[in-house]
Design an enzyme around this catalytic site. Structure first.
Site, short mmCIF file in Angstrom:
data_model
loop_
_atom_site.label_atom_id
_atom_site.label_comp_id
_atom_site.label_asym_id
_atom_site.label_seq_id
_atom_site.Cartn_x
_atom_site.Cartn_y
_atom_site.Cartn_z
N THR A 410 7.79 4.31 -2.82
CA THR A 410 7.57 3.02 -2.11
C THR A 410 8.69 2.05 -2.75
OG1 THR A 410 5.41 3.67 -1.73
CG2 THR A 410 5.99 1.29 -1.47
N THR A 428 7.30 1.88 2.75
CA THR A 428 7.38 3.26 1.79
C THR A 428 7.66 4.59 2.81
OG1 THR A 428 5.86 4.68 0.49
CG2 THR A 428 4.92 3.45 2.45
N GLU A 430 5.70 7.14 1.43
CA GLU A 430 4.67 7.87 0.78
C GLU A 430 5.29 8.40 -0.54
OE1 GLU A 430 1.87 8.19 -1.15
OE2 GLU A 430 2.23 10.27 -0.74
N GLU A 449 3.22 10.12 5.08
CA GLU A 449 2.26 9.18 4.87
C GLU A 449 0.71 9.89 5.19
OE1 GLU A 449 2.46 5.89 2.98
OE2 GLU A 449 4.11 6.16 3.94
N ASP A 452 -2.26 10.16 2.68
CA ASP A 452 -2.79 9.30 2.24
C ASP A 452 -4.29 9.23 2.70
OD1 ASP A 452 -0.99 8.36 0.27
OD2 ASP A 452 -0.60 6.26 1.23
N SER A 476 -3.97 2.56 2.86
CA SER A 476 -2.98 2.21 1.75
C SER A 476 -3.43 1.31 0.61
CB SER A 476 -1.71 1.59 2.50
OG SER A 476 -1.09 1.04 1.75
N SER A 477 -2.60 1.60 -0.30
CA SER A 477 -2.90 0.52 -1.61
C SER A 477 -1.94 -0.69 -1.58
CB SER A 477 -2.81 1.42 -2.78
OG SER A 477 -3.81 2.42 -2.91
N GLY A 497 3.86 2.11 -6.13
CA GLY A 497 3.28 2.90 -7.30
C GLY A 497 1.71 3.52 -6.82
N GLY A 498 1.70 3.63 -5.47
CA GLY A 498 0.61 4.48 -5.05
C GLY A 498 -0.66 3.53 -5.35
N1 GLU Z 1 1.52 5.91 0.24
C1 GLU Z 1 1.15 4.76 -0.52
C2 GLU Z 1 0.22 3.59 -0.20
O1 GLU Z 1 0.48 3.45 1.13
C3 GLU Z 1 2.15 4.15 -1.42
C4 GLU Z 1 2.93 5.25 -2.07
C5 GLU Z 1 3.42 4.88 -3.44
O2 GLU Z 1 3.70 3.78 -3.76
O3 GLU Z 1 3.71 5.52 -3.95
O4 GLU Z 1 -0.56 3.28 -0.77
#
Ligand code: GLU
Length: 599
Positions: A410, A428, A430, A449, A452, A476-477, A497-498
């Site tokens: 991302t 992103t 993902e 994606e 997720d 998502s985060s 950063g997920g």
């Molecule tokens: N796919 C993640 C999300 O939507 C983001 C991925 C990432 O930042 O590594 O939360």
């Protein structure tokens, strides 16, 4: 992040048009500056990449607004940061409209195919969920990309330039190339096996069978052509025309190389994304989440992102005590506890279809009081903590476990213009490298994606809000956040950063608002992430500085992680003064710039 080559950007200004021209590499002074902090006036850009920042600043300098600059910079990131962002993915765009003093959002999240079922990531052969890598590198993981539609809508609604024009600088960077740096090379090396499975990906990113050397020039003429095709014929070519056909073909018949050279442990499964899924894709424009924190108004992204509610809930929990009267260790202790409690609730309640009253409750002060009462200043809670029962009053939790997620892909960018408009945009594909499939002849990677989604239920006997379903968008985060003070921008920030995105955004806010740090200090400070797991995940410097004191309160630390997040931010001071801030070190460092620098 990327060390650019063709990047002395010169502008040719006529009465009504601006043409951005990346000048030839060395002849005109080469790379734009890569500095993490810039102070001044008249507009600002912070991204992870000096080329994208330079493109955004050029748009601002020549009369474009924050939305124009954000779109042009994002399109450039699609070239120079292709493993994190691009038109094969999705994201969330948050816009502060200065004239009307309103915050708007665009949900450009990928959506699953109409035929997607709850058990899409369960192997019919044995009833077990696929390994993550098996699900990721497949057609199953690819959702309909929302990024291009996001750019179009942002430009149409709030911008002053056509999308076609905003794509031109990025197309030129793709044509002329940029110099490969260590991060770019490493991201390919980390993906060598999945990338080697697909002829199209191998050709672009494993020339001669190996990652390109640091210092070599990376070009992407296919992507330049795709951008120009879209510029000429509009986004319909992507959602209904020839690009749509190529995306669908890639998903349904993954372009597996006959001789991958590098082994891959899994079968590469096709997906069922169809032309009708792309044609039917629609953006959403949800109201932002809002929580008030010590006189500030914090606006974030609503579902399908959990970022807005999770950051908002944690801030509300922190607000229940006066942090100016406690030690720095206590501030960090409460930050970790608030984050764990907020994650427990997020995992239990937040998904694409969470009813609005539930979201409202999660960011209410009443709920924060019910959760904050569980924090003991003398002792860390045993993790995982159960989520709260939103039907109950008092401190009564319900019992359940939770899944710990992370990821390091991302990208994020922050833009402000001279009129006071602000864009905070996280986008992103993902995982770093997405599904590993470059659409043949088109030059961009498709997202993964849909991984997720939770592959199977994570909430025991309670319903899991993040299971797959037809047309559904995965949780998502991503947490693009704009903080207002008295209705005017005070701070805008976001990060990749997920699931650690939520904690990185929260921690930078806590550092800035409660730990007496300037914005650049708050960004650079060592990070820790408590996502409701037994051990805190932290960078080595955080453990070295705070591990002993927090350990005495009962916090335990897992193996250190090299870095958490790669944030960008802008702070708005008196008299229009801007502090643009990117990472000094993480992910190779980011790039901040202002239109009129002044210390
Ligand atoms: N796919 C993640 C999300 O939507 C983001 C991925 C990432 O930042 O590594 O939360």
């Amino acid at each position: 992040m990327r060390f650019p080559i063709a990047l002395a950007l010169t502008a040719t200004l006529t009465a009504t048009t601006v043409t951005l021209v990346p000048a030839a590499a060395s002849a005109h002074g080469g790379a734009p500056p890569q500095i993490p902090t810039a102070t001044g006036y008249g507009g600002a850009v912070a991204t992870v990449d000096p080329t994208a920042t330079a493109v955004g600043l050029d748009v601002l300098r020549h009369g474009g607004n924050a939305v124009d600059a954000a779109v042009a910079a994002a399109a450039t990131l699609g070239v120079t940061e292709p493993f994190s962002a691009g038109i094969g993915g999705g994201g969330f765009f948050v816009f502060y409209d200065a004239r009307h003093r309103r915050v708007h959002t665009i949900d450009g999240r990928e959506s699953g195919p109409a035929t997607m079922t709850e058990n899409i990531f369960v192997d019919p052969a044995d009833g077990l969920p696929y390994d993550f890598a098996e699900a990721r590198v497949s057609g199953l993981s690819v959702g309909t990309p929302g990024t291009l539609a996001t750019w179009q809508a942002a430009a149409d609604r709030w911008g002053t330039r056509s999308l076609g024009r905003l794509l031109q600088p990025a197309a030129r960077v793709a044509d002329r190339g940029f110099t490969v740096d260590a991060t770019f090379r490493q991201q390919i090396a980390d993906n060598a096996a999945p990338f080697a499975q697909f002829g199209s990906t191998r050709e672009l990113y494993l020339p001669g069978g190996a990652p390109p050397a640091v210092g070599s020039v990376q070009r992407n003429p296919d992507l330049a052509d795709t951008y120009r095709l879209i510029a000429r014929r509009g986004t319909d070519v992507f959602y209904r025309g020839p690009v749509a056909a190529d995306i669908v073909s890639t998903v349904q018949h993954p372009p597996v190389a006959a001789d991958p050279a590098v082994p891959w442990a899994y079968p590469i499964r096709p997906g069922d994304l169809r032309l009708s899924d792309l044609a039917d894709y629609r953006l959403r424009f949800p109201a932002p989440t809002r929580s008030d924190y010590r006189g500030l108004q914090v606006y974030g992204m609503s579902t399908p992102s959990s970022g807005g509610t999770a950051v908002g809930e944690a801030l509300n929990i922190l607000e229940q005590s006066d942090l100016s009267k406690v030690s720095d260790t206590q501030v960090l202790h409460r930050y970790l506890e608030a984050s764990a409690l907020s994650f427990a609730d997020r995992n239990r309640y937040v998904g694409a279809y969470t009813p609005q009253p539930v979201l409202d409750k999660l960011v209410s002060d009443r709920w924060a009081r019910q959760r904050a009462c569980q924090i003991d200043p003398a002792r860390a809670l045993t993790k995982p903590v159960p989520p709260g029962d939103i039907t109950a009053s008092g401190c009564t939790p319900a019992l359940v476990g939770g899944k710990v997620e992370d990821g390091q892909s991302t990208t994020n960018l922050t833009v402000a213009d001279r009129w006071g408009n602000v864009v905070e945009y996280t986008l992103t594909i993902e995982q770093t490298g997405g599904s590993a499939m470059v659409v043949p002849g088109r030059g961009f990677l498709l997202n993964n994606e849909l991984t997720d989604f939770n592959f199977t239920g994570t909430q025991g006997s309670a319903p899991d809000p993040n299971l797959p379903g037809p047309n559904k968008r995965p949780r998502s985060s991503m947490s693009p956040t704009i903080v207002l003070s008295g209705g005017k921008p005070f701070l805008a920030l976001g990060s990749p950063g997920g699931a650690t995105i939520i904690t990185t955004v929260l921690q930078v806010l806590v550092n800035r608002l409660e730990r007496d740090m300037t914005l650049p200090e708050a960004m650079a400070a060592p990070r820790a992430s408590q996502r409701n797991s037994a051990a805190v995940q932290a960078e080595p410097a955080f453990i070295a500085q705070y591990g002993d004191d927090l350990g005495k309160l009962g916090h335990t630390f897992g193996p250190p992680v090299a870095e958490l997040g790669a944030a960008t931010a802008i702070e708005f001071g008196r008299g229009g003064r801007l502090v643009a801030s990117a990472e000094p070190v993480r992910r190779g460092g980011g790039a901040a710039g202002v239109v009129h620098p002044r210390g």
